[in-house]
Scaffold this active site. Structure first.
Site, PDB file in Angstrom:
ATOM      1  N   THR A  18       0.833  -1.211   0.000  1.00  0.00           N
ATOM      2  CA  THR A  18       0.000   0.000   0.000  1.00  0.00           C
ATOM      3  C   THR A  18       0.866   1.259   0.000  1.00  0.00           C
ATOM      4  OG1 THR A  18      -1.592  -1.221   1.358  1.00  0.00           O
ATOM      5  CG2 THR A  18      -1.902   1.139   1.194  1.00  0.00           C
ATOM      6  N   ARG A  22       7.787  -2.660   2.726  1.00  0.00           N
ATOM      7  CA  ARG A  22       7.916  -2.766   4.189  1.00  0.00           C
ATOM      8  C   ARG A  22       8.231  -4.201   4.559  1.00  0.00           C
ATOM      9  NH1 ARG A  22       3.027   1.094   6.290  1.00  0.00           N
ATOM     10  NH2 ARG A  22       3.825   2.903   5.199  1.00  0.00           N
ATOM     11  N   SER A 113       6.215   3.522   8.762  1.00  0.00           N
ATOM     12  CA  SER A 113       5.064   4.248   9.290  1.00  0.00           C
ATOM     13  C   SER A 113       4.726   3.858  10.723  1.00  0.00           C
ATOM     14  CB  SER A 113       3.880   4.024   8.362  1.00  0.00           C
ATOM     15  OG  SER A 113       2.819   4.833   8.743  1.00  0.00           O
ATOM     16  N   HIS A 114       3.539   3.289  10.897  1.00  0.00           N
ATOM     17  CA  HIS A 114       3.026   2.986  12.239  1.00  0.00           C
ATOM     18  C   HIS A 114       3.516   1.641  12.749  1.00  0.00           C
ATOM     19  CE1 HIS A 114       0.625   1.389   9.041  1.00  0.00           C
ATOM     20  NE2 HIS A 114       0.150   0.474   9.856  1.00  0.00           N
ATOM     21  N   LYS A 126      10.230   4.040   0.462  1.00  0.00           N
ATOM     22  CA  LYS A 126       9.172   4.440  -0.463  1.00  0.00           C
ATOM     23  C   LYS A 126       9.717   5.534  -1.360  1.00  0.00           C
ATOM     24  CE  LYS A 126       5.737   7.155   1.099  1.00  0.00           C
ATOM     25  NZ  LYS A 126       4.461   7.664   1.557  1.00  0.00           N
ATOM     26  N   ASP A 278       1.970   9.443  14.116  1.00  0.00           N
ATOM     27  CA  ASP A 278       2.554   8.101  14.008  1.00  0.00           C
ATOM     28  C   ASP A 278       4.057   8.153  13.732  1.00  0.00           C
ATOM     29  OD1 ASP A 278       2.485   9.028  11.400  1.00  0.00           O
ATOM     30  OD2 ASP A 278       2.147   7.038  10.559  1.00  0.00           O
ATOM     31  N   ASP A 280       6.035   8.142  11.115  1.00  0.00           N
ATOM     32  CA  ASP A 280       6.599   9.084  10.142  1.00  0.00           C
ATOM     33  C   ASP A 280       5.811  10.382  10.036  1.00  0.00           C
ATOM     34  OD1 ASP A 280       4.482   7.692   9.007  1.00  0.00           O
ATOM     35  OD2 ASP A 280       5.247   7.890   6.983  1.00  0.00           O
ATOM     36  N   ASP A 282       2.640  11.167   9.350  1.00  0.00           N
ATOM     37  CA  ASP A 282       1.561  11.488   8.409  1.00  0.00           C
ATOM     38  C   ASP A 282       0.174  11.159   8.960  1.00  0.00           C
ATOM     39  OD1 ASP A 282       1.857   8.770   8.180  1.00  0.00           O
ATOM     40  OD2 ASP A 282       2.225   8.744   6.013  1.00  0.00           O
ATOM     41  N   ARG A 283       0.111  10.340  10.002  1.00  0.00           N
ATOM     42  CA  ARG A 283      -1.209  10.033  10.587  1.00  0.00           C
ATOM     43  C   ARG A 283      -1.485  10.918  11.801  1.00  0.00           C
ATOM     44  NH1 ARG A 283      -2.360   3.588  10.436  1.00  0.00           N
ATOM     45  NH2 ARG A 283      -1.658   3.247   8.306  1.00  0.00           N
ATOM     46  N   GLU A 364      -8.596   9.472   5.051  1.00  0.00           N
ATOM     47  CA  GLU A 364      -8.797   8.028   5.136  1.00  0.00           C
ATOM     48  C   GLU A 364      -9.132   7.652   6.568  1.00  0.00           C
ATOM     49  OE1 GLU A 364      -6.059   5.679   2.332  1.00  0.00           O
ATOM     50  OE2 GLU A 364      -4.778   7.122   3.329  1.00  0.00           O
ATOM     51  N   GLU A 365      -9.882   6.571   6.680  1.00  0.00           N
ATOM     52  CA  GLU A 365     -10.251   6.086   8.009  1.00  0.00           C
ATOM     53  C   GLU A 365      -9.029   5.692   8.834  1.00  0.00           C
ATOM     54  OE1 GLU A 365      -9.417   2.778   8.590  1.00  0.00           O
ATOM     55  OE2 GLU A 365      -8.747   2.635   6.504  1.00  0.00           O
ATOM     56  N   SER A 366      -7.915   5.406   8.147  1.00  0.00           N
ATOM     57  CA  SER A 366      -6.717   4.929   8.832  1.00  0.00           C
ATOM     58  C   SER A 366      -5.930   6.087   9.449  1.00  0.00           C
ATOM     59  CB  SER A 366      -5.848   4.135   7.861  1.00  0.00           C
ATOM     60  OG  SER A 366      -5.579   4.904   6.692  1.00  0.00           O
ATOM     61  N   LYS A 377      -0.516  12.555   3.318  1.00  0.00           N
ATOM     62  CA  LYS A 377      -1.324  12.932   4.465  1.00  0.00           C
ATOM     63  C   LYS A 377      -0.403  13.581   5.490  1.00  0.00           C
ATOM     64  CE  LYS A 377      -1.394   8.167   6.263  1.00  0.00           C
ATOM     65  NZ  LYS A 377      -1.023   7.259   5.161  1.00  0.00           N
ATOM     66  N   ARG A 497      -9.107  -6.466   7.867  1.00  0.00           N
ATOM     67  CA  ARG A 497      -9.780  -5.280   8.387  1.00  0.00           C
ATOM     68  C   ARG A 497     -11.263  -5.370   8.024  1.00  0.00           C
ATOM     69  NH1 ARG A 497      -5.425  -2.634  10.031  1.00  0.00           N
ATOM     70  NH2 ARG A 497      -3.713  -2.071   8.641  1.00  0.00           N
TER      71      ARG A 497
END
Ligand code: G16
Length: 544
Positions: A18, A22, A113-114, A126, A278, A280, A282-283, A364-366, A377, A497
């Site tokens: 995605t 990773r 990321s997370h 990435k 998070d 990195d 972005d969340r 996004e929901e995430s 994001k 999920r």
């Protein structure tokens, strides 16, 4: 300094997911593993001669070593200049900002990321393109294809670069510029939000907030922006020092993993506002006093109140959300008379829409929200946007949210994650569901009737590219939805999920616990997919 050409053999597992490649650190540390992937990026994006790239990561274990390798490979591949964050640190939004500001060819982000970090944790890499956003599938497919046939890479024999000193050095024919990780990003935030007004709120003494950086990349950004620039007291930022293993934590800003913050916000004498970001940066997660804002609702509130922030004072062109995100933003778009696009999961799908001027806000929901100010994001951007709205409205987070539901109705929403499921079992579940979709239409489950059921497919309205198998969805005639998909960011086993959503227009029914309001849908979801039987898990690992 000489350029070495090193013979290598393909690793067959280098398919980007995605959001980039990773893997566990142990996988990345295999000889030639990182180098093969980096060379495949360079071979797929060239020509590199004289070009500028941006490089940085979230500070997790292996970040510094990877940066030294990439710098030497970039020099050997003819890159003209690399801008690298001091100490190897750059948040993902900051990479996007710097690429755009300096018209770089692209950038390399080092992060999982997370996902947890440390020697036994995860690492990731990435590539972002010149618009500052994640490479689209066309490019990640080309990179993957290259990894499958690669037989050599180029690297400069040279001493390591000092990453802790700002300024320029030469590495072969390439200039390495170590930049302040925060400055460009902070300047961009100041251009979008009313810093004077937020300063008045934060320095007033009557408004108390906490920013939890979870020992990840936003620490230096949050100290600089909230404490130094915006006058919030020292100590406003907690867990603000980036650590290679995130202090042993799981840097995912949700109700389960951001427990330090959740305890402060739901305990005795809660603060007025709490936020977390998070690994990195972005969340984001937004909390009010004993109040959780779902990411979908957060996007809807930002869209509905966008004109309160100077950077969006003229209104927004459109909204985009990922398919599993709730339809709360659609209701705002309808009222504003603008389009709301539904894309597959993954920020890369928003890039074309933003570049074409079709959308301003995305989410996004995430726990991801952002806008066309960059092409990623942006966690701290969302926090600043909320603070800007709070400063203008002089209301609490809960008051703003309840007023929003009063106007638009409430989309009850929850995500259930089943982590570490055996891959075969997870694949069986999804395969069976895909098979079942064609016969579900018209079927009744209690009071709910299935209106449609499919495996989501997306045709990009700008370049016509088609992405299939993006999640099984079941929609009901009353607007409720169930969505199932497998995570594309995990590194061990599979993560299933399950997303459930139902709409409630009646204000008198807006105070339910979402798990209660969604109880029958959760049961239907299990009945259709046989989640418990197939995963052999009694309950989800994480509920948000
Ligand atoms: C990445 C992508 C997001 C996406 C998320 C979903 O987030 O950048 O756009 O929503 O993955 O992950 P999954 O496939 O596990 O549901 P991040 O923050 O990990 O880069």
């Amino acid at each position: 300094m000489t350029i070495q050409t090193v013979a290598s053999r393909p690793f067959l597992d280098q398919k980007p997911g995605t959001s980039g490649l990773r893997k566990q650190v142990s996988v990345f540390k295999q000889p030639h593993y990182l180098e093969n992937f980096v060379q495949s990026i360079f071979d797929s994006i060239g020509p590199l001669s004289g070009q500028t790239l941006v490089l940085g990561g979230d500070g997790r274990y292996f970040n510094r070593q990877a940066i030294q390798i990439i710098l030497k490979m970039a020099a050997a591949n003819g890159v003209g200049r690399i801008k690298v964050g001091k100490s190897g640190i750059l948040s993902t939004p900051a990479v996007s900002c710097v690429i755009r500001k300096y018209n770089a060819l692209g950038g390399i982000v080092l992060s999982a990321s997370h996902n947890p970090g440390g020697p036994n944790g995860d690492f990731g890499i990435k590539y972002n393109i010149s618009n500052g956003g994640p490479a689209p599938e066309k490019i990640t497919d080309a990179i993957f294809a290259r990894t499958q046939v690669i037989d050599r890479y180029s690297i400069l024999s040279a001493l390591d670069v000092d990453l802790d000193r700002l300024g320029e050095t030469q590495l072969g024919g390439m200039t390495v510029e170590v930049i302040d990780a925060v400055a460009d990003y902070q300047a961009l935030m100041e251009s979008l939000f009313d810093f004077d007004r937020i300063h008045t709120l934060l320095a007033s003494g009557s408004f108390r907030m906490c920013m939890d950086s979870m020992h990840a990349v936003t620490g230096p950004y949050a100290h600089g922006i909230f404490e130094t620039r915006l006058g919030a007291g020292l100590g406003t930022v907690q867990n603000g020092q980036p650590l290679e293993d995130f202090g042993g934590g799981h840097p995912d800003p949700n109700l389960v993993y951001a427990h330090d913050l959740v305890e402060r916000m739901f305990g005795i004498d809660p603060l007025d506002f709490g936020a977390a970001s998070d690994g990195d940066g972005d969340r984001n997660m937004i909390l009010g006093s004993r109040f959780f804002v779902t990411p979908s609702d957060s996007l809807a509130v930002l869209a509905a109140n966008a004109t309160l922030a100077p950077g969006y004072k003229d209104g927004i062109a459109g909204i985009a959300r990922s398919m599993p995100t709730s339809e709360a933003p659609d209701r705002v778009a309808a009222k504003l008379g603008i389009d709301c696009y539904e894309t597959p999961t993954g920020w890369k799908f928003f890039g074309n829409l933003m570049d074409a001027g079709k959308v301003t806000l995305c989410g996004e929901e995430s726990f991801g929200t952002g806008s066309n100010h960059i092409r990623e994001k942006d966690g701290l951007w969302a926090v600043l946007f909320w603070l800007n709205i709070l400063a203008v409205k002089q209301q609490s987070v809960e008051q703003i949210m309840r007023a929003h539901w009063q106007t638009y109705g409430r989309n009850y929403y929850s995500r259930h994650d089943y982590e570490g499921v055996e891959s075969d079992r997870a694949n069986t579940l999804i395969t069976q569901l895909r098979g079942a979709t064609s016969s579900l239409k018209g079927k009744k489950f209690g009071s709910r009737e299935v209106a449609y059921s499919d495996d989501f497919s997306y045709t990009d309205p700008i370049d016509g590219s088609v992405s299939t198998k993006q999640g099984v969805r079941i929609g009901f005639t009353d607007g409720a939805r169930i969505v199932y998909r497998l995570s594309g960011t995990g590194t061990q086993g599979a993560t299933l999920r399950l997303y459930v959503e139902s709409y409630e227009a009646d204000v008198a029914k807006h105070a339910q616990d979402p798990q209660d309001a969604l109880g029958d849908l959760i049961a239907i979801a299990d009945e259709v997919a046989k989640i418990h039987a197939l995963t052999q898990m009694e309950k989800p690992t994480v509920i948000t």
